[in-house]
Scaffold this motif. Structure first.
Motif, PDB file in Angstrom:
ATOM      1  N   ASN A 106       0.807  -1.055   0.131  1.00 26.35           N
ATOM      2  CA  ASN A 106       0.023   0.070  -0.224  1.00 26.35           C
ATOM      3  C   ASN A 106       0.951   1.276   0.002  1.00 26.35           C
ATOM      4  O   ASN A 106       2.018   1.356   0.783  1.00 26.35           O
ATOM      5  CB  ASN A 106      -0.844   0.003   1.265  1.00 26.35           C
ATOM      6  CG  ASN A 106      -1.915  -1.023   1.289  1.00 26.35           C
ATOM      7  OD1 ASN A 106      -2.444  -1.355   0.212  1.00 26.35           O
ATOM      8  ND2 ASN A 106      -2.174  -1.886   2.400  1.00 26.35           N
ATOM      9  N   LEU A 107       0.363   2.438  -0.644  1.00 24.36           N
ATOM     10  CA  LEU A 107       1.135   3.694  -0.580  1.00 24.36           C
ATOM     11  C   LEU A 107       1.420   3.804   0.872  1.00 24.36           C
ATOM     12  O   LEU A 107       0.521   3.736   1.888  1.00 24.36           O
ATOM     13  CB  LEU A 107       0.248   4.647  -1.226  1.00 24.36           C
ATOM     14  CG  LEU A 107       0.080   4.353  -2.766  1.00 24.36           C
ATOM     15  CD1 LEU A 107      -0.906   5.632  -3.376  1.00 24.36           C
ATOM     16  CD2 LEU A 107       1.479   4.414  -3.382  1.00 24.36           C
ATOM     17  N   GLY A 108       2.608   4.457   1.321  1.00 28.18           N
ATOM     18  CA  GLY A 108       3.025   4.872   2.383  1.00 28.18           C
ATOM     19  C   GLY A 108       3.866   3.794   3.129  1.00 28.18           C
ATOM     20  O   GLY A 108       4.532   3.952   4.024  1.00 28.18           O
ATOM     21  N   ASN A 109       3.764   2.488   2.480  1.00 28.76           N
ATOM     22  CA  ASN A 109       4.764   1.330   2.761  1.00 28.76           C
ATOM     23  C   ASN A 109       5.992   1.717   1.909  1.00 28.76           C
ATOM     24  O   ASN A 109       5.899   2.477   1.089  1.00 28.76           O
ATOM     25  CB  ASN A 109       4.184   0.012   2.432  1.00 28.76           C
ATOM     26  CG  ASN A 109       2.752  -0.190   3.263  1.00 28.76           C
ATOM     27  OD1 ASN A 109       1.971  -0.943   3.059  1.00 28.76           O
ATOM     28  ND2 ASN A 109       2.891   0.419   4.504  1.00 28.76           N
ATOM     29  N   LEU A 110       6.897   0.822   1.941  1.00 24.36           N
ATOM     30  CA  LEU A 110       8.221   0.759   1.322  1.00 24.36           C
ATOM     31  C   LEU A 110       8.254  -0.894   0.902  1.00 24.36           C
ATOM     32  O   LEU A 110       8.355  -1.626   1.656  1.00 24.36           O
ATOM     33  CB  LEU A 110       9.634   0.816   2.078  1.00 24.36           C
ATOM     34  CG  LEU A 110       9.494   2.590   2.728  1.00 24.36           C
ATOM     35  CD1 LEU A 110      10.682   2.573   3.845  1.00 24.36           C
ATOM     36  CD2 LEU A 110       9.363   3.557   1.666  1.00 24.36           C
ATOM     37  N   ALA A 111       8.246  -0.984  -0.541  1.00 19.37           N
ATOM     38  CA  ALA A 111       8.362  -2.127  -1.148  1.00 19.37           C
ATOM     39  C   ALA A 111       9.668  -2.738  -1.815  1.00 19.37           C
ATOM     40  O   ALA A 111      10.410  -3.681  -1.258  1.00 19.37           O
ATOM     41  CB  ALA A 111       7.400  -2.337  -2.078  1.00 19.37           C
ATOM     42  N   ARG A 112      10.302  -1.557  -2.062  1.00 19.34           N
ATOM     43  CA  ARG A 112      11.702  -1.754  -2.999  1.00 19.34           C
ATOM     44  C   ARG A 112      12.337  -0.365  -2.941  1.00 19.34           C
ATOM     45  O   ARG A 112      12.660   0.140  -3.889  1.00 19.34           O
ATOM     46  CB  ARG A 112      11.727  -2.294  -4.470  1.00 19.34           C
ATOM     47  CG  ARG A 112      12.867  -2.800  -4.970  1.00 19.34           C
ATOM     48  CD  ARG A 112      12.970  -3.424  -6.493  1.00 19.34           C
ATOM     49  NE  ARG A 112      14.163  -3.591  -6.927  1.00 19.34           N
ATOM     50  CZ  ARG A 112      14.369  -3.798  -8.233  1.00 19.34           C
ATOM     51  NH1 ARG A 112      13.397  -3.646  -9.074  1.00 19.34           N
ATOM     52  NH2 ARG A 112      15.758  -3.917  -8.694  1.00 19.34           N
ATOM     53  N   LEU A 159       2.812  10.038   5.186  1.00 18.48           N
ATOM     54  CA  LEU A 159       2.724  10.090   3.902  1.00 18.48           C
ATOM     55  C   LEU A 159       2.043  11.266   3.475  1.00 18.48           C
ATOM     56  O   LEU A 159       0.997  11.667   3.709  1.00 18.48           O
ATOM     57  CB  LEU A 159       2.041   8.837   3.141  1.00 18.48           C
ATOM     58  CG  LEU A 159       1.990   9.054   1.607  1.00 18.48           C
ATOM     59  CD1 LEU A 159       3.173   8.887   0.929  1.00 18.48           C
ATOM     60  CD2 LEU A 159       0.865   7.757   1.152  1.00 18.48           C
ATOM     61  N   LEU A 160       2.677  12.268   2.772  1.00 15.64           N
ATOM     62  CA  LEU A 160       2.083  13.433   2.341  1.00 15.64           C
ATOM     63  C   LEU A 160       1.597  13.359   0.832  1.00 15.64           C
ATOM     64  O   LEU A 160       0.289  13.775   0.335  1.00 15.64           O
ATOM     65  CB  LEU A 160       2.945  14.691   2.272  1.00 15.64           C
ATOM     66  CG  LEU A 160       3.809  14.899   3.718  1.00 15.64           C
ATOM     67  CD1 LEU A 160       4.818  16.078   3.591  1.00 15.64           C
ATOM     68  CD2 LEU A 160       2.559  15.330   4.634  1.00 15.64           C
ATOM     69  N   LEU A 161       2.182  12.861  -0.010  1.00 15.79           N
ATOM     70  CA  LEU A 161       2.129  12.788  -1.562  1.00 15.79           C
ATOM     71  C   LEU A 161       2.891  11.774  -2.247  1.00 15.79           C
ATOM     72  O   LEU A 161       4.061  11.380  -1.844  1.00 15.79           O
ATOM     73  CB  LEU A 161       2.436  14.103  -2.262  1.00 15.79           C
ATOM     74  CG  LEU A 161       1.606  14.181  -3.634  1.00 15.79           C
ATOM     75  CD1 LEU A 161       0.322  14.084  -3.656  1.00 15.79           C
ATOM     76  CD2 LEU A 161       2.167  15.655  -4.060  1.00 15.79           C
ATOM     77  N   ASP A 162       2.268  11.082  -3.133  1.00 22.41           N
ATOM     78  CA  ASP A 162       3.144   9.963  -3.849  1.00 22.41           C
ATOM     79  C   ASP A 162       2.885  10.485  -5.631  1.00 22.41           C
ATOM     80  O   ASP A 162       1.829  10.806  -5.754  1.00 22.41           O
ATOM     81  CB  ASP A 162       2.966   8.457  -3.744  1.00 22.41           C
ATOM     82  CG  ASP A 162       1.426   8.191  -4.618  1.00 22.41           C
ATOM     83  OD1 ASP A 162       1.450   7.644  -5.558  1.00 22.41           O
ATOM     84  OD2 ASP A 162       0.401   8.619  -4.110  1.00 22.41           O
ATOM     85  N   ILE A 163       3.880  10.462  -6.145  1.00 22.71           N
ATOM     86  CA  ILE A 163       4.130  10.920  -7.565  1.00 22.71           C
ATOM     87  C   ILE A 163       4.752   9.737  -8.475  1.00 22.71           C
ATOM     88  O   ILE A 163       5.729   9.251  -8.008  1.00 22.71           O
ATOM     89  CB  ILE A 163       4.859  12.027  -7.549  1.00 22.71           C
ATOM     90  CG1 ILE A 163       4.153  13.299  -6.991  1.00 22.71           C
ATOM     91  CG2 ILE A 163       4.878  12.501  -9.199  1.00 22.71           C
ATOM     92  CD1 ILE A 163       4.719  14.668  -6.845  1.00 22.71           C
ATOM     93  N   GLN A 202       7.650   8.806  -3.090  1.00 22.77           N
ATOM     94  CA  GLN A 202       6.758   9.178  -1.902  1.00 22.77           C
ATOM     95  C   GLN A 202       7.378  10.305  -1.154  1.00 22.77           C
ATOM     96  O   GLN A 202       8.612  10.255  -1.019  1.00 22.77           O
ATOM     97  CB  GLN A 202       6.360   7.969  -1.169  1.00 22.77           C
ATOM     98  CG  GLN A 202       5.771   6.888  -2.002  1.00 22.77           C
ATOM     99  CD  GLN A 202       5.271   5.844  -1.166  1.00 22.77           C
ATOM    100  OE1 GLN A 202       4.297   5.664  -0.691  1.00 22.77           O
ATOM    101  NE2 GLN A 202       5.923   4.817  -0.897  1.00 22.77           N
ATOM    102  N   ILE A 203       6.532  11.179  -0.696  1.00 24.24           N
ATOM    103  CA  ILE A 203       7.070  12.294   0.287  1.00 24.24           C
ATOM    104  C   ILE A 203       6.556  12.122   1.339  1.00 24.24           C
ATOM    105  O   ILE A 203       4.903  12.125   1.682  1.00 24.24           O
ATOM    106  CB  ILE A 203       6.655  13.716  -0.449  1.00 24.24           C
ATOM    107  CG1 ILE A 203       6.937  13.864  -1.897  1.00 24.24           C
ATOM    108  CG2 ILE A 203       7.128  14.808   0.259  1.00 24.24           C
ATOM    109  CD1 ILE A 203       6.451  15.167  -2.654  1.00 24.24           C
ATOM    110  N   PHE A 204       7.076  12.279   2.557  1.00 21.82           N
ATOM    111  CA  PHE A 204       6.710  11.813   3.894  1.00 21.82           C
ATOM    112  C   PHE A 204       7.391  13.015   4.804  1.00 21.82           C
ATOM    113  O   PHE A 204       7.981  13.965   4.233  1.00 21.82           O
ATOM    114  CB  PHE A 204       7.484  10.760   4.416  1.00 21.82           C
ATOM    115  CG  PHE A 204       7.317   9.413   3.902  1.00 21.82           C
ATOM    116  CD1 PHE A 204       6.235   8.597   4.079  1.00 21.82           C
ATOM    117  CD2 PHE A 204       7.967   9.058   2.705  1.00 21.82           C
ATOM    118  CE1 PHE A 204       6.005   7.248   3.548  1.00 21.82           C
ATOM    119  CE2 PHE A 204       7.739   7.719   1.891  1.00 21.82           C
ATOM    120  CZ  PHE A 204       6.905   6.993   2.372  1.00 21.82           C
TER     121      PHE A 204
END
Length: 358
Positions: free
Chosen positions: A261-267, A298-302, A290-292
Motif C-alpha cells: 500500500n502507498l505509504g509502505n516501502l516495497a523496494r 505520507l504526504l503525497l506520491d508521484i 513518495q513524500i513523507f
C-alpha cells in the motif's frame, strides 16, 4: 510546527491516495500533482537526458510534445544513470555503465563529464553529493573510496580507502560540519552494514551501526541524506524503513514497513530531504516516489509504471535529490532520464486554489 504545504497535504492524503499517481494538465500544458479536482502541490518542469536537454526547444518541438504527450526523441547521453545530486544550478548524475559522472550546468547551459581521465579517473560511480561550495563527491564501488572534485570537475581528494568498506554505495555531506558520511551496505555474509563518518579533512571519525534489526542497526542500507540541521536519514532498505539520527549521530526514530500500500516501502532505492524536512523516497516496486514528513506520515506520491516515456511514468526509479529551490530530481535507470519537478510555494498553491473557486 507543520508548514502550510504539509497541513494541506495531510488533509488531502486520504482522498487522493488512490489517484495521485496520475497528473492534471492545465490549459498551458503544465502537469501537476495531485490530479484535479485537488489543488496542485507539485509541478513537472523538464527532463534531462543529454546536452540538448538544456537548449531552448523549437516551437514545433513544443507543439509535438503537447500534442502527443511524449518526450521528443534526442540523442541519448546516459548509459545507466544511478544517482543524482543538485545545488546552485549544478546537477550531477552518476553513470555506472559509462564509468563517468555527467554534470549539467543549468546556469551556463552546458554539460560536461568528469572522472574519465587523469587524476580522479572513475571505475564504477554510484552515489553522488554536492556541498554548499559546489564541491562534488562521488562514491566509486570499483575503487572503494569517495572521490572529491571542484565544481569544474578538477580532482581534489580521495576520502576513505578500500579496506574501510565492504561494499560502498552512497555519500552525503553535512554543510553544517563539513563531515562526509559514506554508506557501507555490506554483503550477505558481512556485518558491515553501516555508515562511516569522515571529517572535512578526510580523517575517519566514527562508525554508525552494524547489521541487525534493532534501532540504529541496518540491513543493506543503500542511500543517505543530511538536512540543514545536520540530521542524518538512512534508507535502511533491507529492513524496509528510514532511520533518523540527530546532529550528535544519536538514533532518533525509524519509520516504514514492507507492504503493497502507498505509504509502505516495497523496494526502496533512493532518499532525499529538503529544507522543510520532507523526506523523498523512490520505490522500484511502486515505480514512483513518495513524500513523507519527518515523522513518516505520507504526504503525497508521484509517479507510476507506464508504457510510454511520459513525465511521472517510470520503469525503475533510482536516485533522488532536492535542491535549495525545492526542485526534485528523479532518476529512471531503464528510461535513462532525470525528471525535474518543483514543490509549489504557498503563494502558488493559494493562487491556483483561488482560480478553482472563481
Amino acid at each position: 510546527m507543520q508548514s502550510y504545504f504539509e497541513k494541506t497535504l495531510l488533509l488531502l492524503v486520504t482522498i487522493v491516495l488512490g489517484a495521485c499517481a496520475t497528473s492534471s494538465v492545465d490549459e498551458t500544458g503544465q502537469k501537476y500533482w495531485p490530479p484535479a479536482p485537488e489543488i496542485p502541490r507539485v509541478v513537472f518542469e523538464t527532463t534531462l537526458k543529454n546536452p540538448a536537454s538544456l537548449q531552448e526547444k523549437k516551437a514545433m518541438d513544443e507543439f509535438q510534445s503537447f500534442a502527443t504527450g511524449e518526450l521528443s526523441t534526442q540523442t541519448q547521453s546516459f548509459g545507466k544513470p544511478y544517482d543524482v545530486a543538485a545545488y546552485g544550478g549544478l546537477v550531477v548524475v552518476s553513470d555506472s555503465l559509462l564509468g563517468i559522472v555527467h554534470v549539467f550546468d543549468i546556469n551556463r547551459k552546458r554539460v560536461f563529464a568528469i572522472g574519465w581521465r587523469g587524476d580522479g579517473r572513475l571505475a564504477k560511480p554510484l552515489g553522488v553529493a554536492i556541498d554548499d561550495k559546489q564541491n562534488i563527491y562521488i562514491v566509486d564501488a570499483g575503487l572503494g573510496a569517495v572521490i572529491k572534485y571542484d565544481k569544474l570537475g578538477h580532482f581534489l581528494a580521495t576520502i576513505g580507502k578500500s579496506e574501510d568498506f565492504s561494499r560502498i554505495s552512497d555519500v552525503a555531506v553535512s554543510n553544517k560540519t563539513g563531515e562526509v558520511f559514506v554508506v557501507d551496505r555490506g554483503g550477505v555474509e558481512s556485518l558491515d552494514h553501516r555508515v562511516v563518518v569522515y571529517s572535512a579533512d578526510g580523517d575517519k571519525q566514527q562508525i554508525i551501526g552494524r547489521r541487525g534489526l534493532a534501532d540504529g542497526e541496518f540491513n543493506h542500507p543503500t542511500q543517505i541524506a543530511i538536512d540543514d540541521s545536520g540530521w542524518l536519514y538512512v534508507l535502511d532498505a533491507g529492513n524496509f524503513r528510514v532511520q533518523i539520527f540527530d546532529e550528535q549521530k544519536k538514533f532518533v526514530r525509524h519509520w516504514g514497513r514492507i507492504g503493497k500500500n502507498l505509504g509502505n516501502l516495497a523496494r526502496p532505492r533512493g532518499i532525499a530531504v529538503n529544507r522543510d524536512k520532507y523526506v523523498f523516497v523512490t520505490d522500484g516496486a511502486f515505480q514512483n516516489y513518495q513524500i513523507f514528513n519527518r515523522q513518516g506520515q505520507l504526504l503525497l506520491d508521484i509517479g507510476a509504471g507506464g508504457g510510454k516515456d511520459l513525465p511521472g511514468q517510470y520503469m525503475l526509479p533510482s536516485g533522488i535529490a532536492v535542491d535549495e529551490t525545492n526542485r526534485i530530481y528523479v532518476v529512471d535507470q531503464v528510461r535513462r532520464k532525470v525528471e525535474v519537478f518543483r514543490l509549489l510555494s504557498a503563494e502558488e498553491i493559494a493562487e491556483l486554489s483561488n482560480k478553482k473557486t472563481e
